[in-house]
Design a protein around this motif. Structure first.
Motif, short mmCIF file in Angstrom:
data_model
loop_
_atom_site.label_atom_id
_atom_site.label_comp_id
_atom_site.label_asym_id
_atom_site.label_seq_id
_atom_site.Cartn_x
_atom_site.Cartn_y
_atom_site.Cartn_z
N UNK A 43 0.83 -1.21 0.00
CA UNK A 43 0.00 0.00 0.00
C UNK A 43 0.87 1.26 0.00
N UNK A 44 1.97 1.20 0.73
CA UNK A 44 2.87 2.36 0.77
C UNK A 44 3.49 2.62 -0.60
N UNK A 45 3.84 1.54 -1.30
CA UNK A 45 4.42 1.68 -2.64
C UNK A 45 3.37 2.14 -3.63
N UNK A 129 7.93 -15.28 3.86
CA UNK A 129 8.94 -14.55 4.63
C UNK A 129 10.10 -14.12 3.74
N UNK A 130 10.51 -15.00 2.82
CA UNK A 130 11.62 -14.68 1.91
C UNK A 130 11.24 -13.50 1.00
N UNK A 131 10.02 -13.57 0.44
CA UNK A 131 9.57 -12.49 -0.43
C UNK A 131 9.33 -11.21 0.35
N UNK A 132 8.92 -11.35 1.61
CA UNK A 132 8.76 -10.17 2.45
C UNK A 132 10.07 -9.42 2.62
N UNK A 133 11.17 -10.18 2.78
CA UNK A 133 12.50 -9.54 2.90
C UNK A 133 12.88 -8.85 1.59
N UNK A 134 12.56 -9.47 0.45
CA UNK A 134 12.87 -8.84 -0.84
C UNK A 134 12.07 -7.55 -1.01
N UNK A 135 10.81 -7.57 -0.57
CA UNK A 135 9.99 -6.37 -0.68
C UNK A 135 10.49 -5.29 0.26
N UNK A 136 11.02 -5.68 1.42
CA UNK A 136 11.60 -4.70 2.34
C UNK A 136 12.72 -3.91 1.66
N UNK A 137 13.54 -4.61 0.90
CA UNK A 137 14.65 -3.95 0.19
C UNK A 137 14.11 -2.96 -0.83
N UNK A 138 13.06 -3.37 -1.56
CA UNK A 138 12.45 -2.48 -2.55
C UNK A 138 11.89 -1.23 -1.87
N UNK A 139 11.25 -1.41 -0.70
CA UNK A 139 10.69 -0.28 0.04
C UNK A 139 11.79 0.66 0.49
N UNK A 140 12.89 0.10 0.96
CA UNK A 140 14.01 0.93 1.41
C UNK A 140 14.60 1.73 0.25
N UNK A 141 14.75 1.09 -0.91
CA UNK A 141 15.31 1.77 -2.07
C UNK A 141 14.40 2.89 -2.56
N UNK A 143 13.00 5.14 -0.94
CA UNK A 143 13.23 6.41 -0.24
C UNK A 143 14.19 7.33 -0.98
N UNK A 144 15.16 6.76 -1.66
CA UNK A 144 16.17 7.62 -2.29
C UNK A 144 15.66 8.33 -3.55
N UNK A 145 14.49 7.93 -4.04
CA UNK A 145 13.96 8.58 -5.24
C UNK A 145 13.01 9.74 -4.92
N UNK A 146 12.57 9.83 -3.64
CA UNK A 146 11.69 10.93 -3.22
C UNK A 146 10.47 11.05 -4.14
N UNK A 147 9.79 9.93 -4.36
CA UNK A 147 8.58 9.95 -5.18
C UNK A 147 7.50 10.80 -4.51
N UNK A 148 6.62 11.37 -5.33
CA UNK A 148 5.49 12.14 -4.80
C UNK A 148 4.19 11.47 -5.21
N UNK A 149 3.20 11.49 -4.34
CA UNK A 149 1.91 10.89 -4.68
C UNK A 149 1.24 11.65 -5.82
N UNK A 150 0.70 10.91 -6.79
CA UNK A 150 -0.04 11.49 -7.91
C UNK A 150 -1.33 10.70 -8.07
N UNK A 151 -2.41 11.42 -8.30
CA UNK A 151 -3.70 10.74 -8.49
C UNK A 151 -3.62 9.83 -9.71
N UNK A 152 -4.23 8.64 -9.58
CA UNK A 152 -4.23 7.66 -10.67
C UNK A 152 -5.04 8.17 -11.85
N UNK A 153 -4.78 7.61 -13.03
CA UNK A 153 -5.49 7.99 -14.25
C UNK A 153 -6.97 7.71 -14.16
#
Length: 789
Positions: A43-45, A129-141, A143-153
């Motif tokens: 949901x955060x992503x 659990x394994x995929x949860x750890x992989x998704x944790x890495x994606x969530x951490x990465x 942060x460095x892009x500083x994405x902004x929320x945009x309304x969906x199409x």
């Protein structure tokens, strides 16, 4: 695309929690928390994905991040879908044993709650659990892009214009170009010594193919040439494929030839001393040697023949020996405005809209496809601020892939909802100039989980709306229409639109054509490919298959050994879609198909050597579509077909050897399409075959049905159909098959057909091989049915 995958993953997680609660099956300690954590991360992503989709076009790092997210989303979907399939299997087992003693029922349930299922649950929890750890890495990465929320199409498109209006060929400012081109095609010279080659050269989206099509379909051109051939060349250039396409166009039949020289000889015989027009559309190759064999063969035709080429590169025109180049220019601003204003259809008296509209048109730089795409998009934007956002968008500043054409297309793409983006992007699985059949595309979308029933609408109707939505935005073109009612049944994609969809789904969806001895493209990351289309005159190279990841495997005309198929089935265990259309080399489907537990779509049509389907196919409980159309030697369907509780489309037309329909078909409550039903009077075993139409009375079928009556002697076999309550059945074919030596009298045949009471909405009736003399029955109303015998 990532947006849709995240949405699907969230749906699977919700379904997982619901199933767990419904079945009362508890997982190991901590598993629920892991699932809830996955939901939270997704949901955060999801909140920032719209910004990531936009930035991926110019930022490779963002594109790489999205690739990682898609990988995790696919993997989670696979794990949870496997578990949901286990739950479904448990429900079916419970239903099968419902009539048995309680002790036996308890033993079955206990088997699924303890034993192997316990090991299965442990395995799934470990994977989560394994995929949860992989998704944790994606969530951490992230942060460095500083994405902004945009309304969906946009979620929906107002259906204010008809699809037929979208289908009109919008052409502006090409009358002079067309007239000049037609004159060149028809001109004759007494001193002509070489076969003339005319090349239309211009940037992508400027209208080269449209101009070529206008001339190709001109009445004077039609009467002038003996043969007309249209071939889309595209990249990568393959000499054998182009030659076979020419031959198939000349003969109107597929070719299984694998030797280039043999194909060239057949082409030579077809065109010998004939006037032909050959259009080679979208040519890219700059290698002169690629054309030598073809040009030598084409000299067999009359010198009054013509070759017409479209290309984006003038160097290509020079390499192939062009005798006349037509450099296609951009449209004038007035012509662009005329096209735009017709499509956008805003208030003509509103000067504000007109002023900003003309500024937007100016940014299109005279490219017809850009104008048409934005005009179609802005037709659905009624607020001035929405038009202003398009004019001032930073998308105009992007320099991507194709000169000045992608930005207008990207506006339409970004305006789509997440699921429409995924449906659109999935079309990258098809090669360029491929005829996309609407009903098949909808079934493919359904198999991938992109379509959900909503507001009392079946998935198929939702798919129809999605298709129309994309068509209204000019993302589809060249519509094929039904000869019966004029409805759209197929389409193509403009080559620039196809370039866009390939760019957006690079390494995820891929189409490849492999000829004998050729090596696959080396610039493709095949280990990331999830949806693959392959066409080959020989076998499919194993190097292009990602055994544990592939979700779609669509094959046409390839050669398979049965041992190869067995090996594929054991490895391609994540498949949702399997299409082995018109393949050869195997005579049966291996039992290893049981490993494809995720399979939703199975297409085996035009495989004329298959005689039976394995019984284990009925353990594929997720199957939605089974298509064995025109499998001429298929004698029977699996006896356990009633176990396919999710089957929606059973396509068995053209199975001329099919002897009967198994009992149990009446349990297929989800069935929407059954295009053939066989009643065989020689089968008396009620436990094996359907011996009357009683099996169909509770099924909501449509729109077409072929009813084959084989040696039917008892009119009671027809009386129980209750066809009069079947409102969706529009086309009915009655086919009489007499396979015994005895001849029946006219009176008996009339009694049998008289017993049938067709549904009230029937529009077309066809009667084949009827031996009776009378064609007037009590239920026939003059003029209501179209009859042919």
């Amino acid at each position: 695309m990532a947006e849709a995958l995240v949405s699907i993953a969230l749906e699977q997680l919700a379904s997982f929690i619901h199933q767990q609660a419904t079945e009362g099956i508890s997982l190991l300690v901590g598993a629920k928390q892991e699932v809830e954590k996955l939901q939270s991360n997704f949901r955060a992503i999801q909140a920032v994905l719209a910004d990531a989709e936009i930035r991926q076009v110019k930022e490779n790092a963002v594109r790489d991040w999205l690739d990682k997210l898609k990988d995790v989303s696919y993997d989670i979907d696979d794990v949870l879908d496997e578990l949901n399939t286990k739950f479904l299997k448990l429900q079916i087992k419970r239903a099968e044993h419902a009539s048995k003693p309680l002790k036996k029922v308890c033993s079955v349930v206990l088997h699924y709650l303890v034993g192997k299922p316990l090991l299965m649950r442990c395995k799934i929890v470990i994977n989560i659990k394994y995929l949860g750890r992989k998704l944790d890495i994606v969530v951490e990465e992230r942060e460095r892009f500083h994405f902004r929320p945009i309304a969906e199409g946009s979620k929906e498109v107002e259906r204010q214009i008809t699809t037929s209006a979208i289908d009109l060929e919008e052409v502006r400012g090409r009358d002079n170009d067309k007239n000049s081109l037609v004159d060149l095609l028809l001109s004759q010279s007494s001193q002509q010594q070489v076969l003339p080659i005319i090349s239309i050269v211009g940037m992508g989206g400027i209208g080269k193919t449209t101009l070529a099509r206008l001339a190709f379909n001109d009445d004077k051109v039609n009467t002038h040439f003996d043969k007309k051939i249209w071939v889309c060349v595209s990249e990568p250039f393959n000499e054998l494929r182009v030659a076979k396409a020419i031959l198939e166009s000349l003969t109107s039949s597929p070719s299984q030839l694998v030797e280039l020289e043999t194909v060239m000889q057949k082409i030579g015989r077809q065109i010998e001393r004939k006037k032909f027009l050959l259009v080679l559309d979208d040519v890219w190759t700059e290698n002169y040697e690629n054309w030598e064999n073809l040009k030598r063969t084409l000299k067999c035709g009359s010198l009054e023949s013509r070759i017409l080429v479209t290309t984006r590169k003038e160097i290509v025109a020079n390499v192939i020996g062009t005798t006349k180049i037509i450099s296609l220019g951009v449209l004038s601003e007035d012509e662009c405005w005329s096209l735009f204003s017709q499509l956008a259809i805003f208030e003509a008296t509103n000067k504000e809209f007109e002023e900003i509209g003309k500024k937007i048109v100016k940014k299109c730089k005279g490219l017809p496809l850009a104008v048409k795409t934005l005009g179609s998009l802005l037709h659905f934007k009624r607020k001035f601020e929405e038009w202003e956002n398009v004019l001032n968008s930073e998308i105009w500043e992007l320099e991507v892939v194709e000169e000045r054409i992608f930005p207008p297309l990207l506006f339409s793409y970004y305006d789509l909802s997440s699921i429409l983006k995924k449906c659109f992007s999935y079309c990258a699985i098809f090669p360029k100039d491929y005829v996309i059949w609407k009903d098949e595309l909808i079934k493919l979308w359904m198999a991938q989980g992109y379509l959900k029933s909503k507001a009392n609408k079946d998935m198929e109707l939702v798919g129809e709306e999605y298709f129309e939505n994309l068509a209204m935005r000019s993302l589809f073109q060249d519509f094929k229409r039904s000869e019966y009612d004029g409805s759209i049944i197929g389409c193509k994609m403009h080559d620039i639109v196809h370039d866009l969809v390939q760019f957006l789904s690079k390494n995820e969806c891929f189409a490849i054509e492999v000829e004998s001895g050729a090596s696959p493209q080396s610039d493709i990351s095949y280990e990331r490919v999830r949806h693959l289309y392959a066409r080959s005159s020989s076998s499919i190279p194993r190097s292009i298959l990602n055994p544990k990841k592939l979700h779609s495997f669509v094959v046409e005309r390839a050669y398979f050994y049965e041992t190869d198929l067995s090996r594929y089935f054991e490895q391609l265990t994540c498949l949702r879609t399997l299409n082995l259309c018109n393949c050869y080399g195997f005579y049966k489907i291996p039992k290893g198909i049981k490993y494809l537990v995720h399979l939703r779509y199975l297409k085996l049509n035009w495989n004329d050597d298959i005689e039976t389907l394995p019984e284990v196919l009925c353990d594929l409980y997720n199957l939605q579509t089974l298509d064995v159309t025109d499998c001429g030697k298929l004698r029977k369907l699996p006896q356990g077909i009633g176990k396919l509780v999710n089957l929606r489309h059973l396509l068995i037309g053209g199975t001329r050897s099919l002897r009967y329909i198994p009992k149990g078909v009446e349990r297929l409550s989800c069935l929407k399409t059954l295009n053939k039903f066989v009643i065989n009077g020689d089968y008396d075993d009620g436990n094996k075959a359907c011996t009357s139409l009683d099996s169909l009375k509770n099924l909501k079928l449509g729109p077409s049905l072929e009813l084959e009556l084989v040696n039917v002697r008892d009119s009671n076999a027809l009386k129980l159909a209750n066809f009069q309550s079947t409102n969706n059945l529009l086309h009915l074919t009655l086919s009489f098959r007499i396979q015994c030596k005895e001849r029946r009298g006219n009176e008996e045949n009339v009694m049998i057909i008289e017993a049938l009471q067709p549904p009230p909405n029937l529009e077309k009736l066809r009667i084949e091989y009827f031996e009776g003399k009378s064609m007037s029955f009590d239920w026939m109303i003059d003029g209501k049915y179209k009859k042919s015998g």
